[in-house]
Design an enzyme around this catalytic site. Structure first.
Site, PDB file in Angstrom:
ATOM      1  N   LYS A 112      46.853  13.850  14.215  1.00 24.99           N
ATOM      2  CA  LYS A 112      45.575  13.856  14.931  1.00 24.99           C
ATOM      3  C   LYS A 112      45.451  15.169  15.704  1.00 24.99           C
ATOM      4  O   LYS A 112      46.317  15.519  16.503  1.00 24.99           O
ATOM      5  CB  LYS A 112      45.488  12.662  15.882  1.00 24.99           C
ATOM      6  CG  LYS A 112      45.273  11.340  15.164  1.00 24.99           C
ATOM      7  CD  LYS A 112      45.384  10.151  16.090  1.00 24.99           C
ATOM      8  CE  LYS A 112      44.234  10.048  17.041  1.00 24.99           C
ATOM      9  NZ  LYS A 112      44.264   8.772  17.801  1.00 24.99           N
ATOM     10  N   ASN A 132      46.782   3.414  21.219  1.00 23.20           N
ATOM     11  CA  ASN A 132      45.858   3.777  22.296  1.00 23.20           C
ATOM     12  C   ASN A 132      46.056   2.927  23.547  1.00 23.20           C
ATOM     13  O   ASN A 132      45.218   2.985  24.457  1.00 23.20           O
ATOM     14  CB  ASN A 132      44.415   3.642  21.801  1.00 23.20           C
ATOM     15  CG  ASN A 132      44.088   4.641  20.712  1.00 23.20           C
ATOM     16  OD1 ASN A 132      44.463   5.798  20.784  1.00 23.20           O
ATOM     17  ND2 ASN A 132      43.404   4.180  19.670  1.00 23.20           N
ATOM     18  N   HIS A 181      47.308  14.194  31.409  1.00 22.36           N
ATOM     19  CA  HIS A 181      47.085  13.133  30.430  1.00 22.36           C
ATOM     20  C   HIS A 181      48.041  11.954  30.604  1.00 22.36           C
ATOM     21  O   HIS A 181      47.615  10.793  30.639  1.00 22.36           O
ATOM     22  CB  HIS A 181      47.211  13.703  29.016  1.00 22.36           C
ATOM     23  CG  HIS A 181      47.099  12.665  27.944  1.00 22.36           C
ATOM     24  ND1 HIS A 181      45.936  12.004  27.654  1.00 22.36           N
ATOM     25  CD2 HIS A 181      48.036  12.159  27.098  1.00 22.36           C
ATOM     26  CE1 HIS A 181      46.146  11.139  26.671  1.00 22.36           C
ATOM     27  NE2 HIS A 181      47.409  11.214  26.316  1.00 22.36           N
ATOM     28  N   HIS A 230      44.978   4.276  26.847  1.00 22.49           N
ATOM     29  CA  HIS A 230      44.230   5.513  26.649  1.00 22.49           C
ATOM     30  C   HIS A 230      42.730   5.374  26.906  1.00 22.49           C
ATOM     31  O   HIS A 230      42.083   6.350  27.285  1.00 22.49           O
ATOM     32  CB  HIS A 230      44.461   6.048  25.237  1.00 22.49           C
ATOM     33  CG  HIS A 230      45.800   6.694  25.057  1.00 22.49           C
ATOM     34  ND1 HIS A 230      46.990   6.006  25.221  1.00 22.49           N
ATOM     35  CD2 HIS A 230      46.149   7.961  24.740  1.00 22.49           C
ATOM     36  CE1 HIS A 230      47.997   6.824  25.007  1.00 22.49           C
ATOM     37  NE2 HIS A 230      47.519   8.022  24.715  1.00 22.49           N
ATOM     38  N   ARG A 285      39.845  26.072   4.942  1.00 22.06           N
ATOM     39  CA  ARG A 285      39.761  24.657   4.539  1.00 22.06           C
ATOM     40  C   ARG A 285      41.128  23.966   4.515  1.00 22.06           C
ATOM     41  O   ARG A 285      41.325  22.992   3.804  1.00 22.06           O
ATOM     42  CB  ARG A 285      39.053  24.519   3.183  1.00 22.06           C
ATOM     43  CG  ARG A 285      37.608  24.985   3.226  1.00 22.06           C
ATOM     44  CD  ARG A 285      36.881  24.659   1.929  1.00 22.06           C
ATOM     45  NE  ARG A 285      35.463  25.011   2.045  1.00 22.06           N
ATOM     46  CZ  ARG A 285      34.966  26.208   1.769  1.00 22.06           C
ATOM     47  NH1 ARG A 285      35.773  27.170   1.349  1.00 22.06           N
ATOM     48  NH2 ARG A 285      33.675  26.437   1.904  1.00 22.06           N
ATOM     49  N   GLU A 338      43.903   5.559  11.481  1.00 21.10           N
ATOM     50  CA  GLU A 338      43.486   4.689  12.582  1.00 21.10           C
ATOM     51  C   GLU A 338      42.404   3.703  12.162  1.00 21.10           C
ATOM     52  O   GLU A 338      41.455   3.431  12.900  1.00 21.10           O
ATOM     53  CB  GLU A 338      43.001   5.535  13.769  1.00 21.10           C
ATOM     54  CG  GLU A 338      43.098   4.812  15.100  1.00 21.10           C
ATOM     55  CD  GLU A 338      42.831   5.734  16.271  1.00 21.10           C
ATOM     56  OE1 GLU A 338      43.821   6.106  16.915  1.00 21.10           O
ATOM     57  OE2 GLU A 338      41.675   6.082  16.532  1.00 21.10           O
ATOM     58  N   HIS A 362      41.602   8.077  29.304  1.00 23.29           N
ATOM     59  CA  HIS A 362      40.659   9.129  28.922  1.00 23.29           C
ATOM     60  C   HIS A 362      39.436   9.141  29.826  1.00 23.29           C
ATOM     61  O   HIS A 362      38.897  10.200  30.149  1.00 23.29           O
ATOM     62  CB  HIS A 362      40.234   8.948  27.461  1.00 23.29           C
ATOM     63  CG  HIS A 362      41.271   9.366  26.472  1.00 23.29           C
ATOM     64  ND1 HIS A 362      41.187   9.072  25.131  1.00 23.29           N
ATOM     65  CD2 HIS A 362      42.435  10.050  26.628  1.00 23.29           C
ATOM     66  CE1 HIS A 362      42.240   9.568  24.499  1.00 23.29           C
ATOM     67  NE2 HIS A 362      43.008  10.169  25.391  1.00 23.29           N
ATOM     68  N   LYS A 368      56.333   5.605  16.366  1.00 19.61           N
ATOM     69  CA  LYS A 368      55.058   6.183  15.955  1.00 19.61           C
ATOM     70  C   LYS A 368      55.012   6.432  14.460  1.00 19.61           C
ATOM     71  O   LYS A 368      53.986   6.181  13.810  1.00 19.61           O
ATOM     72  CB  LYS A 368      54.775   7.477  16.712  1.00 19.61           C
ATOM     73  CG  LYS A 368      53.405   8.044  16.333  1.00 19.61           C
ATOM     74  CD  LYS A 368      52.809   8.950  17.349  1.00 19.61           C
ATOM     75  CE  LYS A 368      51.355   9.270  17.008  1.00 19.61           C
ATOM     76  NZ  LYS A 368      50.746  10.216  17.953  1.00 19.61           N
ATOM     77  N   ARG A 419      47.035   1.250  13.906  1.00 21.39           N
ATOM     78  CA  ARG A 419      47.327   2.494  14.623  1.00 21.39           C
ATOM     79  C   ARG A 419      46.588   2.530  15.952  1.00 21.39           C
ATOM     80  O   ARG A 419      46.998   3.227  16.887  1.00 21.39           O
ATOM     81  CB  ARG A 419      46.971   3.718  13.781  1.00 21.39           C
ATOM     82  CG  ARG A 419      47.352   5.039  14.469  1.00 21.39           C
ATOM     83  CD  ARG A 419      47.278   6.236  13.550  1.00 21.39           C
ATOM     84  NE  ARG A 419      47.562   7.462  14.278  1.00 21.39           N
ATOM     85  CZ  ARG A 419      47.711   8.667  13.713  1.00 21.39           C
ATOM     86  NH1 ARG A 419      47.619   8.794  12.398  1.00 21.39           N
ATOM     87  NH2 ARG A 419      47.951   9.730  14.448  1.00 21.39           N
ATOM     88  N   GLU A 468      54.106   8.093  27.796  1.00 21.23           N
ATOM     89  CA  GLU A 468      53.901   7.835  26.377  1.00 21.23           C
ATOM     90  C   GLU A 468      55.137   7.184  25.752  1.00 21.23           C
ATOM     91  O   GLU A 468      55.035   6.367  24.836  1.00 21.23           O
ATOM     92  CB  GLU A 468      53.565   9.137  25.644  1.00 21.23           C
ATOM     93  CG  GLU A 468      52.247   9.758  26.056  1.00 21.23           C
ATOM     94  CD  GLU A 468      51.031   9.099  25.393  1.00 21.23           C
ATOM     95  OE1 GLU A 468      51.211   8.081  24.675  1.00 21.23           O
ATOM     96  OE2 GLU A 468      49.911   9.593  25.596  1.00 21.23           O
TER      97      GLU A 468
END
Length: 380
Positions: A155, A256, A278, A259, A133, A248, A263, A238, A252, A197
């Site tokens: 993330k 993206n 990527h 992206h 956990r 997000e 993606h 960032k 935030r 990026e």
């Protein structure tokens, strides 16, 4: 928030803080940090044991030195080596990593260390977030993309046949060690992909940084102070966004930029890194986002041309036709876009722009406009 000035020279390493209350952490950036990793872990996480999650390619270059550094500082560490490539970001490899952590009898207060690029960081971070956990997590990113983006912000996740990063958790690291020396072992293609990026931060809301990159990109590629400076500026950008919007829920989402298109392209190519990695998908996505913004009369076509010219100058793809092996039709691409996790209740969400450094989140973008733009972009 005030921003550190962009300078032509700097003394490395530098420290960039991510301010998240009692979960704040440091990003260390500079040469020689693999050799210092053990000392940093022993000082910041006394008594910790660790699993080092890495891939076969990174292990060949850096695992021995990294493990030796930890051992010299009394940090017992068990390596877990997975196959290299995007296809390791799946349930099968996650189970492999989780089993390795449990077989090493690591406890909740021990650490999972990600030694690798974005795939390893996302995979190891997800494992750290769910085993017992939640275990401690340390990022040691070895790719430019990971150093400026995926290692910062917490993330984590894996891909599924339905899309990229659809299963995961937010799990912040305790420390990020960005050794700029290890970037010298990257293939040129991977370095360029990470640079996409980096350029993204300038295009979001730092036009002065984008202009600096236009002037200094070759020095960033060559290494030295310019590389450290550019990585530090990216991490500051960032970190500032993450501190304002960790999960997000608001701005935030600006991170993206490029992206949603990118993606979709990765999904359309089956996450085949020989066709598209990527950062290349993000580069095409950022060029598309600027062209789409111009098509919607939100920005000048001159800005789209400027962005495309810079990305092309560093050797990045900018058009759908740049993807080898061809792409499915516009309707299929739109299906991948609609599956993206940035879709809310079926409405299409994009990061669009009013110009370089003037990005914004556009919600409820009509799918008919996106489809028409994709059809236009797919024409020879």
């Amino acid at each position: 928030m005030s921003r550190a000035p962009i300078s032509e020279t700097m003394t490395a390493p530098v420290t960039v803080g991510v301010s998240l209350g009692d979960r704040s952490y440091d990003i260390l950036i500079g040469p020689g940090l693999v050799a210092k990793a053990g000392a940093e872990l022993a000082r910041r996480l006394p008594g910790v044991r660790a699993a080092i999650v890495t891939d076969a390619n990174v292990a060949a270059h850096h695992l021995e030195a990294f493990q030796a550094s930890l051992s010299a500082s009394g940090v017992d560490a068990q390596p877990i080596v997975v196959a290299a490539g995007e296809k390791s970001k799946g349930f099968d490899t996650l189970q492999e990593v989780v089993s390795g952590i449990l077989e090493a009898r690591l406890e909740r207060g021990d650490a999972v260390v990600a030694l690798g690029g974005g795939v390893v960081g996302d995979l190891a971070g997800f494992a750290a977030g769910i085993v017992r956990r939640g275990m401690l997590f340390v990022q040691a990113p070895t790719s430019l993309l990971a150093q400026v983006d995926s290692s910062v912000g917490g993330k984590t996740g894996i891909n599924t046949p339905h899309g990229k990063n659809l299963v995961g958790v937010f799990h912040q690291p305790q420390l990020v060690l960005a050794d700029t020396d290890v970037l010298d072992t990257l293939p040129a293609r991977e370095f360029r992909a990470g640079y996409a990026e980096m350029a993204k931060y300038g295009l979001i809301d730092r036009p002065d940084f984008f202009a600096w990159l236009e002037k200094n990109w070759q020095a960033v590629f060559d290494g030295g102070d310019a590389r450290v400076e550019a990585i530090a500026q990216s991490c500051r950008a960032k970190a500032a966004v993450v501190a304002r919007d960790e999960r997000e829920a608001g701005d935030r989402a600006l991170l993206n930029l490029g992206h949603t298109f990118g993606h979709a392209l990765e999904a359309a190519t089956g996450y085949d890194g020989s066709r598209l990695v990527h950062g290349e998908g993000v580069a095409i996505g950022m060029a598309l986002a600027h062209r789409f913004s111009a098509r919607l009369n939100l920005a000048s076509p001159d800005d789209a041309a400027r962005v495309e010219a810079h990305l092309s100058a560093v050797g990045l793809p900018t058009k759908l036709s740049d993807v080898p092996g061809g792409l499915p039709g516009a309707e299929r691409l739109l299906t991948y876009i609609a599956q993206d996790k940035k879709v809310a209740r079926g409405a299409l969400t994009f990061v669009l722009t009013h110009g370089v450094g003037q990005s914004f989140v556009a919600r409820d973008v009509p799918s008919s406009q996106v489809l028409a733009f994709l059809e236009e972009s797919l024409r020879p």
